[in-house]
Design a protein around this motif. Structure first.
Motif, PDB file in Angstrom:
ATOM      1  N   HIS A   5      -6.567   0.590  -9.160  1.00 20.17           N
ATOM      2  CA  HIS A   5      -5.323   1.150  -9.699  1.00 20.17           C
ATOM      3  C   HIS A   5      -5.111   0.771 -11.164  1.00 20.17           C
ATOM      4  O   HIS A   5      -4.127   1.194 -11.772  1.00 20.17           O
ATOM      5  CB  HIS A   5      -4.133   0.678  -8.871  1.00 20.17           C
ATOM      6  N   LEU A  57      -8.345  -3.041  -4.531  1.00 18.99           N
ATOM      7  CA  LEU A  57      -7.350  -1.987  -4.704  1.00 18.99           C
ATOM      8  C   LEU A  57      -6.601  -2.156  -6.025  1.00 18.99           C
ATOM      9  O   LEU A  57      -6.318  -1.167  -6.728  1.00 18.99           O
ATOM     10  CB  LEU A  57      -6.376  -2.015  -3.524  1.00 18.99           C
ATOM     11  N   ILE A  63       0.833  -1.213   0.000  1.00 17.61           N
ATOM     12  CA  ILE A  63       0.000   0.000   0.000  1.00 17.61           C
ATOM     13  C   ILE A  63       0.865   1.259   0.000  1.00 17.61           C
ATOM     14  O   ILE A  63       0.558   2.252  -0.672  1.00 17.61           O
ATOM     15  CB  ILE A  63      -0.957  -0.020   1.217  1.00 17.61           C
ATOM     16  N   LEU A  71      -4.530   6.905  -5.978  1.00 22.25           N
ATOM     17  CA  LEU A  71      -5.559   6.361  -6.847  1.00 22.25           C
ATOM     18  C   LEU A  71      -5.884   7.313  -7.990  1.00 22.25           C
ATOM     19  O   LEU A  71      -5.930   8.535  -7.787  1.00 22.25           O
ATOM     20  CB  LEU A  71      -6.837   6.088  -6.049  1.00 22.25           C
ATOM     21  N   LEU A  76      -7.401  -6.002  -0.976  1.00 22.10           N
ATOM     22  CA  LEU A  76      -6.280  -5.732  -1.884  1.00 22.10           C
ATOM     23  C   LEU A  76      -6.668  -6.017  -3.337  1.00 22.10           C
ATOM     24  O   LEU A  76      -6.161  -5.352  -4.257  1.00 22.10           O
ATOM     25  CB  LEU A  76      -5.082  -6.601  -1.501  1.00 22.10           C
TER      26      LEU A  76
END
Length: 471
Positions: free
Chosen positions: A280, A276, A198, A204, A273
């Motif tokens: 991204h 995430l 992270i 982002l 994750l």
């Protein structure tokens, strides 16, 4: 670098073996070897449930579900993985009172229904755990190939042999002892790996969107996972061993709740994750492996602790499964006079075919789903055994109805019995809700109906408890 990675992994496995061997009881009886009866505190059980409930699968499945389906399905997966521990916290003390000298869910089934149901329950349990064991060893081979240049077969053999050494010698106490260290180690490594990943990610993008699927689809996936995972893990003999390993009923209840809460939080965090990675815009691969897509963005040195994390996850589940399968076979033999030497030989022999399957690098997802479906068709009739009206006829009829119910959705929609059987075997390894839901509902309704109309003549649970307490 391969030599450094091999040395670090070897050191970790040697440490686990040392901790497990140190915890063995050289003069303990067979019963202690397979149950460590009445010896574990709530905190010890909580960490053990967390460590044995985790595995390399958490680096694959939760991130993929989060990335491809979104938070609702991920929540279903997390709930499904933690719900068995909640069931154990409530149901375990009842079974301890009902069967104080028990060793397995198979023995509980026999006490309620007889040898026939016990054999079926034992078969389903062994099938599920063998799939789990092969999947874990296959996964660590794949992770070794992704993160290092160490040959995958060497890592698979290293984990299998190291865990086998201390579980074959020390039994359940060795597994419990290593769980305490592995549980805290995997939490520390998870925090390290996730924190670094992270930290190094860029901000982002402005157009970043959380992955979502249509609500109906996401809810369907969530319910499928809740039913499949909960039903299957209630046939995990490693968890039932810990029911009788608890010091007291209170220690069991608190330990199971602690383990369940830990599993819930870990799966939600690691699954996040995956979301995430999608936000991204990272390439997830084919099949999608979001966790490793994120890891590719991190510093290269993080590969070593990530691989140690994976080995810790696999070792903590493999040692539990090794001893669990052996204990189920030993308990299922019906011979209380068996020696510890026989139990150790069973532990070793059972690992041979599993390692052979793992070295083939096959996908075991479809076998997993079939084993999960068998568990879903069987779990309610077995757990209803504490109800004094339940008979072996009701349990067996419920199990058969569950299997038929699993076939019915495909049979109805595609127009033939064979199509229904094919759909219930999950071609392509894709989980669907209808077979699981129909199996669960059919087995429950038929069991309850037969038990209500033609009740058993055995004494109710409370009377049996009273006689035990008086004795």
């Amino acid at each position: 670098m391969p030599y450094l990675t091999s040395a670090v992994l070897g050191a970790a496995l040697l440490c686990f073996a040392y901790l497990g061997l140190r915890a063995r009881r050289a003069d303990g009886p067979l019963d202690d070897y397979v149950t460590a009866r009445n010896s574990q505190s709530a905190r010890s059980l909580g960490v053990s449930f967390l460590a044995s409930g985790m595995g390399a699968w958490i680096l694959f499945a939760p991130p993929e579900i989060g990335a491809m389906v979104g938070p609702l399905a991920l929540a279903g997966y997390a709930i499904g993985s933690s719900l068995p521990f909640i069931v154990l916290s409530l149901y375990g003390p009842v079974i301890r009172r009902y069967l104080p000298e028990g060793r397995s869910i198979g023995e509980f089934a026999e006490a309620c229904y007889g040898q026939g149901v016990r054999r079926w329950v034992t078969l389903v349990s062994i099938l599920y755990m063998a799939c789990f064991l092969a999947a874990e060893l296959t996964a660590i081979g794949a992770i070794a190939s992704l993160l290092s240049e160490v040959p995958s077969w060497l890592v698979v053999m290293g984990v299998a042999v190291a865990t086998l050494v201390y579980t074959a010698v020390g039994g359940l106490r060795a597994s419990l002892a290593t769980d305490r260290w592995q549980g805290w180690l995997l939490l520390a490594l998870l925090v390290l790996v996730v924190g670094v990943v992270i930290w190094v990610l860029p901000p982002l993008p402005e157009n970043a969107e959380m992955p979502t699927a249509p609500s109906v689809n996401a809810l369907s996936v969530a319910l499928t996972l809740i039913i499949a995972v909960t039903a299957a893990e209630l046939f995990h003999q490693g968890y039932w061993q810990r029911v009788w390993a608890a010091e007291t009923n209170r220690a069991l209840g608190r330990g199971a709740l602690l383990g369940g809460a830990g599993v819930l939080l870990v799966i939600m965090a690691i699954g996040g994750l995956g979301m995430l990675a999608v936000m991204h815009g990272l390439p997830l691969g084919e099949p999608p492996i979001p966790f490793f897509a994120l890891l590719a963005e991190a510093p290269s040195w993080l590969g070593v602790p990530a691989l140690v994390l994976a080995v810790t996850l696999v070792a903590s589940s493999v040692d539990t499964l090794q001893n669990a399968i052996a204990s189920l076979v030993v308990a299922g033999s019906g011979r209380r006079g068996l020696s510890i030497g026989t139990a150790r030989l069973v532990t070793v022999l059972l690992m041979l075919p599993v390692v052979v399957v793992a070295l083939q690098e096959l996908s075991v997802l479809r076998l997993f789903l079939i084993a999960d479906l068998l568990c879903a068709a069987t779990v309610v009739p077995v757990l209803l055994g504490v109800w004094h009206r339940m008979s072996s006829v009701a349990a067996m009829a419920g199990g058969v109805a569950g299997l038929v119910g699993a076939i019915v959705p495909g049979w109805v929609t595609q127009g033939s019995l064979m199509a229904g059987v094919q759909a219930a075997s999950f071609p392509g390894g894709i989980p669907t809700l209808s077979p699981f839901l129909c199996a669960l509902v059919a087995s429950t309704l038929v069991s309850l109906l037969i038990a209500w109309c033609w009740p058993a003549t055995r004494a109710p649970l409370s009377a049996k408890e009273a006689r035990h307490d008086h004795a």
